[in-house]
Design an enzyme around this catalytic site. Structure first.
Site, PDB file in Angstrom:
ATOM      1  CD  GLN A  76      -6.109  -2.546   8.434  1.00 54.05           C
ATOM      2  OE1 GLN A  76      -6.714  -3.609   8.616  1.00 54.05           O
ATOM      3  NE2 GLN A  76      -4.805  -2.419   8.702  1.00 54.05           N
ATOM      4  CB  ALA A 123      -0.928  -0.004   1.200  1.00 56.45           C
ATOM      5  CB  CYS A 178       1.269   2.420  12.750  1.00 54.21           C
ATOM      6  SG  CYS A 178       0.500   0.889  12.243  1.00 54.21           S
ATOM      7  CB  SER A 193      -1.497  -3.741   1.917  1.00 56.13           C
ATOM      8  OG  SER A 193      -0.370  -4.412   2.393  1.00 56.13           O
TER       9      SER A 193
HETATM   10  N1  PLP Z   1      -2.719   2.053   5.177  1.00 58.59           N
HETATM   11  C1  PLP Z   1      -3.239   1.385   6.214  1.00 58.59           C
HETATM   12  C2  PLP Z   1      -4.622   1.738   6.698  1.00 58.59           C
HETATM   13  C3  PLP Z   1      -2.508   0.404   6.849  1.00 58.59           C
HETATM   14  O1  PLP Z   1      -3.037  -0.262   7.893  1.00 58.59           O
HETATM   15  C4  PLP Z   1      -1.202   0.113   6.381  1.00 58.59           C
HETATM   16  C5  PLP Z   1      -0.366  -0.864   7.082  1.00 58.59           C
HETATM   17  O2  PLP Z   1      -0.175  -0.796   8.298  1.00 58.59           O
HETATM   18  C6  PLP Z   1      -0.698   0.810   5.275  1.00 58.59           C
HETATM   19  C7  PLP Z   1      -1.491   1.776   4.697  1.00 58.59           C
HETATM   20  C8  PLP Z   1       0.664   0.509   4.704  1.00 58.59           C
HETATM   21  O3  PLP Z   1       0.619  -0.736   4.026  1.00 58.59           O
HETATM   22  P1  PLP Z   1       1.924  -1.523   3.514  1.00 58.59           P
HETATM   23  O4  PLP Z   1       2.482  -2.221   4.707  1.00 58.59           O
HETATM   24  O5  PLP Z   1       1.404  -2.513   2.514  1.00 58.59           O
HETATM   25  O6  PLP Z   1       2.837  -0.554   2.884  1.00 58.59           O
END
Ligand code: PLP
Length: 746
Positions: free
Chosen positions: A194, A79, A343, A214
C-alpha cells in the site's frame, strides 16, 4: 435530488485499497505485450530478445523506483507470493539458529497474508518458534518497546509500510533502529503493497531484507507483483523449474503483467507526464471527502490520525448506522466502498481496529473509503456530490423499513418490525394510531430506536423484556428512563403494575408466565379481536430450536407446561417473535414451529409425556449440541433448507410470467426505491412488493403474501432473497424462486 438521477452513470469507485482499474496507457502496453511483443523472454530469436528487453527495462525502472541499489527485483504473481518467498527464504536460513527462545514477530495490523504465512511455514518447516504479534497503539503505530524486548530472539520480523485498512504509515526508521540495536542478523520483511506510489522508498539505504509489492493495487492488472530482495539476503527459490529469473523464480514470465509494471514505473518516475496527483492534492481530496461524509452523516468518528496516514484512505464509522446499512446506502447511490474488515471474510469485526483499541461499535461498523493517486478532481467532486445527496434520503427513511404499498406510511413502521444485533432480536409493534410497544430492546440499537420513536412520533405504551437476558445487558431500563416512564410503577421486566392488559391501537397485549428458559420468563401475546396474532416468546422457543434450559433458572419441566399452556391460546398462524434468531429465519408461525421441532410437536400433541419431554430435552442438550451452542440461548436443530429454484434473469422472467408470480424485492426501502442498477426482472414485472427481511414477519402477519400465490424474490446479490425464499418455503409457500446473483447479475 432522487437516488435515481443521482446514481445515473457509472459507479463512483472508492475502494482502491482493494484493487484498482487498469489505467488506459497500461491497458495499451499490456495489449501490445500480448499481440506484438508477445515473445518468450527465454527464446533466442528476435521476438524473444524483444520480450526480454521489455522485461529488463521493467526491472530497471522498478529498481530505480524503489531504490533497490544492488538488491534484486523479482517478478511474482502478486504480494502473497512475494510474502511466501520471503518468509520461506528467511525461515530456511534461520533453521540452524533455532533455540527454545526463538520467536517470529509480526505487526498486529499486518495483512492476514503475513501471519498466516508465518504460521504455515513455521509449522511445515518444523521451525516451531513462538509467533508473537507486535501490539500497536491507538494510532496504529507499532510498540517499539515490545520490538526491543523481543528482537534479540527473533528469527524474522514482519512489518508493513502502510496499512491497507487505515492508511497508517509506520515509522520504518524508528523500527529499524530498534531492531538493529538488538539484532543485526534477523530477517526483516516490510510489506510495501500500500506504499507504492504513495511513499518515497529507497530500500537499499535500509536493512530491509524483503519488500513485496502488488500490481493491482496501483492500476496494473491482477496477477503481477514484485519482490525486492536485499543484496546478500538469504534466498531460496520458492518455485523451481525451467530456471527463469536466473533460477530464482521459475515459470515462463508473465510478460503482459511485467509490461504493465514497466509502464506503471515509468509513470511514477516521470513527474512531468505522470497522471498521479501530488501529495498536497491528494490531501485536499481527503479533506473534501471527509467534509462530505461529516455533512451527510453528522455523527462520524474517524479511526486514524490523518497526519500519520496516507491521504488516499479514510476509515470511519457512523454513530447509529451499521456498516452494512452505510455500505448498502452507498451502493444504492452508486458509490462503492468497503467494510473496514473487507479482507477478513466471515468476521464482522476489524482485527486492525481491534488491535488499535477502538470500540466494539467502531470495529464492527468501520467503513473504508479509499481512492487512487490518479483520481481526478472531477471524480472526487462527483463522489462528494453523491455522498451529500444521501442526506435527504437518510432523513426521509430514518433508515427504517417502509412498505412501499402504503405510500402514506412511507417512512413508518406500522405493523411489526424485527431489529437484529448479532443473533439477538428486538421487536417493535406499531398500531395504525402510532401506539407502540417495544419488546426486548437491545442496548446497541437504542440510538436507532430513540430516533425512530422521535421521528415517527410513536406513542410508546410499554418497553418490555421477556426475561432477564443472561447473554447481554438489556436496554429496557435506559429506554424506559429516556421515555420518562416511572420505573416504580412497573415490574422488573417493564410491565405496568396496575394493568392486566395494554391497549396498542385496536390490539391488546397480555402477559403470560412461561418459565422454562429462566424462572422469570414471560410471553407477551398480542390479540387482534379474539385471536393471538403475535407471540413475543423470548427464549422459550426460537426459530428451529427450543430455548436452552441449562442456564441459571432453566428448567425443562416448567418449559413443558409453558409450551402446553401456550398451545392452548395460540393459533396455528400466530407469528412467533423470539429474542434470538440464530438461523436467520426472520418469520415463523406456531404451526411451522411445531412442524420443525419433533419434541415440541410430540409434547403438544400428547404423544410425549412431560417426563419424557424433560428426559429428551436433557439428552438433546448433551448429545446434539455443538460445543459452541452451549453459549447460545437455545438449541438449534439443523435446518433443512427447503428446495426452491434459483434462476437467472431470463429464466426468472419466464417463470414469473408462466406462474403469474409477484416480484418481492427484499432490499431495504431506500435501496428498493433507488433502483440505480437497471434490472431486467424488475422492468418485466407488473407489481413489485418491497418486503425487507426485517419485515417478513409483518408481511405474514398482515397476509400481504400468501402461500397460494407464486413469488420471485430478489435483492442486490441474491443472498438476502435466498434467506427470504428459505423462510417462505418453510412457511409452506410452494411456488417460490430466487433470482440468482440478484440485481447485480441481471
Ligand atoms: N499486503 C497488503 C497490505 C495488501 O493490501 C494486500 C492485498 O489486499 C496483500 C498484501 C496481498 O496482495 P496480493 O493480492 O497481490 O496477493
Amino acid at each position: 435530488m432522487s437516488l435515481e438521477s443521482m446514481s445515473a452513470g457509472s459507479p463512483v469507485y472508492l475502494d482502491a485499497n482493494a484493487t484498482t482499474p487498469v489505467l488506459p496507457s497500461i491497458v495499451e502496453v499490456v495489449t501490445h505485450a500480448m499481440q506484438v511483443c508477445f515473445g518468450n523472454p527465454s527464446s533466442s530469436h528476435i521476438t524473444g530478445v524483444q520480450a526480454k528487453h521489455l522485461m529488463e527495462q521493467a526491472r530497471q525502472r522498478a529498481r530505480e523506483l524503489v531504490g533497490a541499489g544492488h538488491g534484486d527485483i523479482l517478478f511474482t504473481s502478486g504480494a502473497t507470493e512475494g510474502i511466501q518467498t520471503a518468509i520461506v527464504s528467511a525461515l530456511l536460513n534461520a533453521k540452524k539458529n533455532v533455540t527454545p527462545e526463538s520467536v517470529l514477530l509480526y505487526g498486529a495490523t499486518e495483512h492476514k497474508a503475513v501471519p498466516n504465512t508465518l504460521k504455515h511455514w513455521n509449522q511445515v518447516l518444523g521451525i516451531n518458534a513462538r509467533i508473537l504479534s507486535i501490539p500497536v497503539d491507538r494510532n496504529g503505530l507499532l510498540d517499539l518497546a515490545f520490538i526491543e524486548a523481543h528482537a534479540k530472539d527473533a528469527l524474522m520480523l514482519c512489518t508493513m509500510a502502510v496499512n491497507n485498512e487505515t492508511g497508517v504509515i509506520q515509522d520504518l526508521n524508528a523500527i529499524e533502529a530498534v531492531i538493529r540495536s538488538q539484532n543485526m542478523e534477523c530477517a526483516w520483511m516490510v510489506d510495501c503493497v500500500q506504499a507504492l506510489g504513495k511513499r518515497n522508498l529507497v530500500l537499499s539505504e535500509t536493512t530491509i531484507d524483503y519488500a513485496p509489492f502488488s500490481g493491482h493495487k496501483l492500476y496494473a492488472p491482477k496477477g503481477i507483483g514484485m519482490l525486492y530482495i536485499r543484496h546478500n539476503a538469504p534466498y531460496t527459490p520458492f518455485i523451481a523449474g525451467g530456471g527463469q529469473e536466473s533460477g530464482m523464480r521459475s515459470g515462463t514470465e508473465n510478460l503482459p503483467g511485467i509490461a504493465s509494471l514497466n509502464e506503471l514505473c515509468r509513470l511514477l518516475l516521470d513527474a512531468e507526464q505522470s497522471p498521479f496527483q501530488s501529495h498536497e492534492q491528494l490531501g485536499h481530496y481527503r479533506d473534501m471527502l471527509k467534509e462530505a461524509v461529516v455533512d451527510t452523516f453528522e455523527q462520524v468518528s474517524f479511526h486514524h490520525d490523518f497526519a500519520r496516514s496516507v491521504p488516499t484512505t479514510l476509515n470511519f464509522s457512523v454513530d447509529n448506522l451499521t456498516s452494512k446499512e452505510v455500505i448498502d446506502l452507498f451502493d444504492a447511490a452508486g458509490i462503492r466502498v468497503s467494510g473496514g474488515s473487507a479482507c477478513s471474510s466471515g468476521s464482522n469485526r476489524s482485527f486492525v481496529l481491534d488491535a488499535m483499541g477502538l470500540s466494539d461499535w467502531q470495529s464492527e461498523n468501520a467503513i473504508r473509503m479509499s481512492f487512487g493517486p490518479a483520481d481526478t478532481m472531477e471524480q472526487i467532486e462527483e463522489a462528494c456530490r453523491r455522498i451529500r445527496s444521501l442526506k435527504p434520503i437518510l432523513a426521509q427513511n430514518c433508515l427504517i423499513v417502509s412498505d412501499s404499498q402504503y405510500p402514506n406510511q412511507e417512512a413508518c413502521a406500522i405493523g411489526v418490525t424485527q431489529f437484529r444485533h448479532q443473533g439477538a432480536c428486538c421487536w417493535l409493534y406499531v398500531a395504525a394510531n402510532r401506539e407502540a410497544v417495544i419488546i426486548d430492546p437491545i442496548v446497541e440499537l437504542l440510538p436507532r430506536l430513540e430516533r425512530l420513536i422521535q421521528k415517527q412520533q410513536l406513542i410508546v405504551k410499554a418497553v418490555l423484556d421477556t426475561h432477564n437476558h443472561q447473554d447481554r445487558s438489556s436496554g429496557h431500563v435506559i429506554l424506559s428512563d429516556m421515555l420518562g416512564f416511572d420505573s416504580s410503577q412497573s415490574d422488573a421486566l417493564g410491565w405496568p403494575r396496575n394493568l392486566d392488559e395494554i391497549k396498542v391501537g385496536d390490539a391488546t397485549l397480555k402477559s403470560v408466565k412461561t418459565p422454562g428458559h429462566s424462572t422469570d420468563s414471560v410471553s407477551y401475546l398480542l390479540y387482534q379481536t379474539e385471536r393471538v396474532v403475535l407471540c413475543f416468546c423470548g427464549d422459550l422457543v426460537l426459530p428451529h430450536g427450543l430455548g436452552a434450559t441449562h442456564k441459571e433458572g432453566g428448567d425443562a419441566f416448567s418449559m413443558a407446561s409453558s409450551l402446553m399452556n401456550l398451545d392452548t391460546v395460540l393459533s396455528p398462524d400466530t407469528v412467533m417473535c423470539s429474542a434470538h434468531d440464530y438461523k436467520q429465519c426472520f418469520a415463523i408461525t406456531w404451526k411451522v414451529q411445531k412442524g420443525q421441532l419433533p419434541l415440541l410437536f410430540a409434547l403438544t400433541s400428547g404423544a410425549l409425556s412431560v417426563e419424557d419431554f424433560v428426559a429428551d430435552k436433557a439428552a438433546q442438550s448433551v448429545q446434539e449440541a455443538e460445543p459452541e451452542q452451549l453459549d447460545l440461548c437455545g438449541f438449534i436443530n439443523a435446518v433443512q433448507n427447503s428446495a426452491f429454484e434459483e434462476l437467472n434473469a431470463t429464466n426468472a422472467v419466464e417463470w414469473m410470467h408462466a406462474n403469474n408470480a409477484t416480484l418481492i424485492d427484499t432490499r431495504e426501502a431506500y435501496e428498493h426505491s433507488a433502483q440505480c442498477t437497471p434490472c431486467s426482472v424488475i422492468q418485466e414485472s407488473e407489481e413489485v412488493l418491497n418486503i425487507p427481511l426485517s419485515r417478513m414477519a409483518d408481511a405474514i402477519l398482515r397476509g400481504i403474501i400468501t402461500p397460494d400465490n407464486a413469488y420471485v424474490l430478489l435483492c442486490r446479490t441474491g443472498n438476502r432473497s435466498r434467506q427470504a425464499a428459505t423462510t417462505l418455503r418453510n412457511l409452506g409457500f410452494t411456488k417460490v424462486c430466487n433470482l440468482k446473483g440478484g440485481v447485480a447479475l441481471s
